[in-house]
Design a protein around this motif. Structure first.
Motif, mmCIF file in Angstrom:
data_model
loop_
_atom_site.group_PDB
_atom_site.id
_atom_site.type_symbol
_atom_site.label_atom_id
_atom_site.label_comp_id
_atom_site.label_asym_id
_atom_site.label_seq_id
_atom_site.Cartn_x
_atom_site.Cartn_y
_atom_site.Cartn_z
ATOM 1 N N ILE A 12 0.844 -1.201 0.000
ATOM 2 C CA ILE A 12 0.000 0.000 0.000
ATOM 3 C C ILE A 12 0.876 1.247 0.000
ATOM 4 C CG2 ILE A 12 -1.752 1.281 1.262
ATOM 5 C CD1 ILE A 12 -2.621 -1.422 2.487
ATOM 6 N N ALA A 13 0.828 1.991 -1.093
ATOM 7 C CA ALA A 13 1.587 3.240 -1.168
ATOM 8 C C ALA A 13 0.912 4.312 -0.315
ATOM 9 C CB ALA A 13 1.709 3.708 -2.616
ATOM 10 N N ASP A 14 -0.408 4.412 -0.437
ATOM 11 C CA ASP A 14 -1.154 5.431 0.296
ATOM 12 C C ASP A 14 -2.628 5.039 0.292
ATOM 13 O OD1 ASP A 14 -1.810 7.775 1.608
ATOM 14 O OD2 ASP A 14 -1.436 9.085 -0.095
ATOM 15 N N CYS A 15 -3.249 4.991 1.452
ATOM 16 C CA CYS A 15 -4.684 4.722 1.495
ATOM 17 C C CYS A 15 -5.305 5.387 2.704
ATOM 18 C CB CYS A 15 -4.984 3.225 1.467
ATOM 19 S SG CYS A 15 -4.938 2.387 3.052
ATOM 20 N N ASP A 16 -6.576 5.652 2.576
ATOM 21 C CA ASP A 16 -7.372 6.266 3.630
ATOM 22 C C ASP A 16 -8.732 5.579 3.584
ATOM 23 O OD1 ASP A 16 -8.883 7.900 5.314
ATOM 24 O OD2 ASP A 16 -8.009 9.749 4.535
ATOM 25 N N VAL A 17 -9.033 4.759 4.593
ATOM 26 C CA VAL A 17 -10.248 3.960 4.592
ATOM 27 C C VAL A 17 -11.111 4.337 5.785
ATOM 28 C CG1 VAL A 17 -11.177 1.612 4.702
ATOM 29 C CG2 VAL A 17 -9.034 2.031 3.498
ATOM 30 N N GLU A 18 -12.346 4.725 5.507
ATOM 31 C CA GLU A 18 -13.324 4.987 6.567
ATOM 32 C C GLU A 18 -14.088 3.693 6.796
ATOM 33 O OE1 GLU A 18 -14.910 8.306 7.642
ATOM 34 O OE2 GLU A 18 -13.566 9.650 6.567
ATOM 35 N N LEU A 19 -14.212 3.293 8.057
ATOM 36 C CA LEU A 19 -14.871 2.048 8.405
ATOM 37 C C LEU A 19 -16.214 2.327 9.052
ATOM 38 C CD1 LEU A 19 -11.772 0.308 10.001
ATOM 39 C CD2 LEU A 19 -12.606 0.046 7.664
ATOM 40 N N GLY A 20 -17.160 1.445 8.809
ATOM 41 C CA GLY A 20 -18.475 1.547 9.421
ATOM 42 C C GLY A 20 -18.694 0.361 10.338
ATOM 43 N N PRO A 21 -19.902 0.210 10.853
ATOM 44 C CA PRO A 21 -20.196 -0.927 11.728
ATOM 45 C C PRO A 21 -19.916 -2.265 11.037
ATOM 46 C CG PRO A 21 -21.979 0.661 11.797
ATOM 47 C CD PRO A 21 -21.041 1.108 10.719
ATOM 48 N N LEU A 22 -20.131 -2.306 9.732
ATOM 49 C CA LEU A 22 -19.790 -3.477 8.933
ATOM 50 C C LEU A 22 -19.089 -2.970 7.687
ATOM 51 C CD1 LEU A 22 -19.924 -6.503 8.242
ATOM 52 C CD2 LEU A 22 -22.104 -6.022 7.096
ATOM 53 N N THR A 23 -17.840 -3.353 7.515
ATOM 54 C CA THR A 23 -17.074 -2.934 6.353
ATOM 55 C C THR A 23 -16.572 -4.173 5.637
ATOM 56 O OG1 THR A 23 -16.370 -0.911 7.465
ATOM 57 C CG2 THR A 23 -15.080 -1.605 5.560
ATOM 58 N N LEU A 24 -16.821 -4.252 4.350
ATOM 59 C CA LEU A 24 -16.338 -5.354 3.527
ATOM 60 C C LEU A 24 -15.178 -4.858 2.688
ATOM 61 C CD1 LEU A 24 -19.785 -6.724 2.292
ATOM 62 C CD2 LEU A 24 -18.437 -7.509 4.231
ATOM 63 N N LEU A 25 -14.096 -5.597 2.683
ATOM 64 C CA LEU A 25 -12.943 -5.264 1.848
ATOM 65 C C LEU A 25 -13.020 -6.115 0.588
ATOM 66 C CD1 LEU A 25 -10.151 -5.218 4.569
ATOM 67 C CD2 LEU A 25 -11.395 -3.272 3.621
ATOM 68 N N VAL A 26 -13.188 -5.457 -0.534
ATOM 69 C CA VAL A 26 -13.350 -6.147 -1.799
ATOM 70 C C VAL A 26 -12.350 -5.579 -2.790
ATOM 71 C CG1 VAL A 26 -14.966 -6.646 -3.685
ATOM 72 C CG2 VAL A 26 -15.815 -6.441 -1.345
ATOM 73 N N GLY A 27 -11.700 -6.450 -3.533
ATOM 74 C CA GLY A 27 -10.775 -6.003 -4.558
ATOM 75 C C GLY A 27 -10.009 -7.174 -5.123
ATOM 76 N N PRO A 28 -9.293 -6.936 -6.202
ATOM 77 C CA PRO A 28 -8.531 -8.026 -6.819
ATOM 78 C C PRO A 28 -7.361 -8.462 -5.938
ATOM 79 C CG PRO A 28 -8.088 -5.945 -7.927
ATOM 80 C CD PRO A 28 -9.172 -5.683 -6.929
ATOM 81 N N ASN A 29 -6.827 -9.626 -6.237
ATOM 82 C CA ASN A 29 -5.636 -10.103 -5.532
ATOM 83 C C ASN A 29 -4.537 -9.060 -5.637
ATOM 84 O OD1 ASN A 29 -6.922 -12.477 -4.941
ATOM 85 N ND2 ASN A 29 -5.946 -13.640 -6.573
ATOM 86 N N GLY A 30 -3.818 -8.865 -4.533
ATOM 87 C CA GLY A 30 -2.696 -7.930 -4.536
ATOM 88 C C GLY A 30 -3.074 -6.472 -4.398
ATOM 89 N N SER A 31 -4.343 -6.184 -4.089
ATOM 90 C CA SER A 31 -4.759 -4.778 -3.996
ATOM 91 C C SER A 31 -4.575 -4.188 -2.605
ATOM 92 C CB SER A 31 -6.214 -4.627 -4.451
ATOM 93 O OG SER A 31 -7.075 -5.368 -3.609
ATOM 94 N N GLY A 32 -4.204 -5.028 -1.596
ATOM 95 C CA GLY A 32 -3.892 -4.498 -0.282
ATOM 96 C C GLY A 32 -4.888 -4.833 0.818
ATOM 97 N N LYS A 33 -5.881 -5.652 0.522
ATOM 98 C CA LYS A 33 -6.886 -5.997 1.541
ATOM 99 C C LYS A 33 -6.235 -6.627 2.773
ATOM 100 C CE LYS A 33 -9.009 -8.764 -1.261
ATOM 101 N NZ LYS A 33 -8.156 -8.733 -2.425
ATOM 102 N N SER A 34 -5.435 -7.641 2.567
ATOM 103 C CA SER A 34 -4.773 -8.326 3.688
ATOM 104 C C SER A 34 -3.781 -7.411 4.385
ATOM 105 C CB SER A 34 -4.060 -9.580 3.207
ATOM 106 O OG SER A 34 -4.989 -10.516 2.718
ATOM 107 N N ASN A 35 -3.127 -6.556 3.645
ATOM 108 C CA ASN A 35 -2.139 -5.666 4.255
ATOM 109 C C ASN A 35 -2.784 -4.588 5.119
ATOM 110 O OD1 ASN A 35 0.123 -7.029 3.399
ATOM 111 N ND2 ASN A 35 0.166 -5.970 1.434
#
Length: 113
Positions: A12-35
């Motif tokens: 992850i070079a740079d990210c800013d994620v706002e989380l809610g009561p339930l947040t789903l992380l969706v994206g292609p492999n290698g996009s940074g979800k696990s990181n």
């Protein structure tokens, strides 16, 4: 946890994620979800066992710094978390690290409010 901001953390070079009561992380492999989750795990582990142990458990500073920043001697890795506390107050925690030598690091800034 209400918001997570990362810079130069693993893939992850740079990210800013706002989380809610339930947040789903969706994206292609290698996009940074696990990181994104590994950054939260790093902070949890550092609070429970100390920063040095937490960084070692994740493979050392060299494995935490993003590949885009790895060759830049001035590059900083940063993690910032905004929290809603159980008593209605809000807080935040921030950590900025700089690699000092292969595998080594120094804390540039640590903040909590």
């Amino acid at each position: 946890i209400r918001r997570v901001r990362l810079k130069n953390f693993r893939s992850i070079a740079d990210c800013d994620v706002e989380l809610g009561p339930l947040t789903l992380l969706v994206g292609p492999n290698g996009s940074g979800k696990s990181n994104l989750l590994k950054a939260l795990d790093l902070i949890r582990d550092a609070l429970e066992n100390g920063l040095e142990i937490a960084i070692k458990r994740q493979g050392g500073m060299d494995s935490l710094l993003s590949r885009w920043a790895f060759r830049d001697p001035c590059a900083r890795l940063s993690i910032h978390i905004d929290l809603d506390l159980s008593d209605g107050r809000s807080g935040s925690f921030g950590l900025v690290l700089k690699r000092t030598r292969p595998g080594g690091y120094t804390i540039v800034k640590e903040s909590s409010e």
